[in-house]
Design a protein around this motif. Sequence first.
Motif, short mmCIF file in Angstrom:
data_model
loop_
_atom_site.label_atom_id
_atom_site.label_comp_id
_atom_site.label_asym_id
_atom_site.label_seq_id
_atom_site.Cartn_x
_atom_site.Cartn_y
_atom_site.Cartn_z
N VAL A 89 0.86 -1.18 0.00
CA VAL A 89 0.00 0.00 0.00
C VAL A 89 0.90 1.23 0.00
CG1 VAL A 89 -1.99 -1.08 1.11
CG2 VAL A 89 -0.23 -0.03 2.53
N ASN A 90 0.40 2.29 -0.57
CA ASN A 90 1.16 3.51 -0.64
C ASN A 90 0.64 4.47 0.42
OD1 ASN A 90 2.84 5.55 -1.45
ND2 ASN A 90 1.62 6.10 -3.25
N VAL A 91 1.30 4.48 1.57
CA VAL A 91 0.90 5.35 2.68
C VAL A 91 2.11 6.12 3.19
CG1 VAL A 91 -1.15 4.07 3.42
CG2 VAL A 91 1.08 3.40 4.29
N GLU A 92 1.88 7.34 3.58
CA GLU A 92 2.95 8.18 4.10
C GLU A 92 3.42 7.65 5.46
OE1 GLU A 92 3.34 12.73 5.62
OE2 GLU A 92 2.05 12.35 3.90
N GLY A 93 4.70 7.52 5.61
CA GLY A 93 5.27 7.07 6.88
C GLY A 93 5.67 5.61 6.90
N GLN A 94 5.29 4.85 5.91
CA GLN A 94 5.64 3.43 5.93
C GLN A 94 7.14 3.22 5.81
OE1 GLN A 94 3.47 2.77 2.15
NE2 GLN A 94 4.92 1.15 1.81
N SER A 95 7.82 4.17 5.18
CA SER A 95 9.27 4.02 5.04
C SER A 95 9.99 4.15 6.38
CB SER A 95 9.81 5.07 4.06
OG SER A 95 9.55 6.37 4.55
N ARG A 96 9.35 4.76 7.36
CA ARG A 96 9.95 4.90 8.69
C ARG A 96 9.72 3.67 9.56
NH1 ARG A 96 8.02 10.20 7.77
NH2 ARG A 96 6.11 9.81 8.90
N LEU A 97 8.85 2.77 9.11
CA LEU A 97 8.61 1.55 9.87
C LEU A 97 9.77 0.59 9.65
CD1 LEU A 97 4.87 0.64 9.24
CD2 LEU A 97 5.87 1.55 11.32
N SER A 98 10.11 -0.11 10.68
CA SER A 98 11.13 -1.15 10.53
C SER A 98 10.61 -2.41 11.22
CB SER A 98 12.45 -0.71 11.14
OG SER A 98 12.33 -0.65 12.55
N GLU A 99 11.24 -3.49 10.95
CA GLU A 99 10.81 -4.75 11.54
C GLU A 99 10.96 -4.77 13.05
OE1 GLU A 99 11.56 -8.46 9.47
OE2 GLU A 99 12.22 -7.29 7.73
N THR A 100 11.76 -3.87 13.62
CA THR A 100 11.93 -3.85 15.08
C THR A 100 10.63 -3.48 15.79
OG1 THR A 100 12.72 -1.57 15.00
CG2 THR A 100 14.39 -3.31 14.98
N ILE A 101 9.79 -2.70 15.14
CA ILE A 101 8.50 -2.32 15.73
C ILE A 101 7.61 -3.55 15.96
CG2 ILE A 101 7.34 -1.84 13.53
CD1 ILE A 101 5.82 0.39 14.86
N LEU A 102 7.86 -4.59 15.20
CA LEU A 102 7.03 -5.80 15.27
C LEU A 102 7.28 -6.61 16.53
CD1 LEU A 102 7.41 -6.90 11.55
CD2 LEU A 102 5.62 -5.48 12.55
N GLU A 103 8.37 -6.34 17.22
CA GLU A 103 8.70 -7.10 18.43
C GLU A 103 7.80 -6.76 19.61
OE1 GLU A 103 12.90 -6.56 19.05
OE2 GLU A 103 13.36 -7.27 17.03
N GLU A 104 7.30 -5.51 19.67
CA GLU A 104 6.41 -5.08 20.75
C GLU A 104 5.13 -4.51 20.15
OE1 GLU A 104 6.71 -5.46 24.04
OE2 GLU A 104 8.58 -6.54 23.74
N PRO A 105 4.31 -5.35 19.55
CA PRO A 105 3.10 -4.85 18.88
C PRO A 105 2.05 -4.37 19.88
CG PRO A 105 3.10 -7.23 18.90
CD PRO A 105 4.42 -6.80 19.48
#
Length: 118
Positions: A89-105
Amino acid sequence: IHDSDGSSSSSHQNPKSTAKWAASLENLLEDPEGVKRFREFLKKEFSEENVLFWLACEDFKKTQDKKQMQEKAKEIYMTFLSSKASSQVNVEGQSRLSETILEEPHPLMFQKLQDQVT
């Protein structure tokens, strides 16, 4: 909703249901028939990934178990948000997400991105 020949695409569809769809996107997405028809439309418009992302986020918010939440968060990320996503999906801010965020959902971790596709 009508087929290309102008005939009704569903002989059993309740006109009240379809009128609710026009009132809000949430009404449409709460109705299984509405989701089906909307997905058909989006496929034609090459935008189906937006509704699939929205539905995945809604399902994610309802997840209670932490391990399941981690699995679903990773699936959402890999399917819709990573640079290698199959249905990106093309959403603003997705480029700032990293897989590390997935550790503490947490249930609302995708909310800002989800809001952009509605």
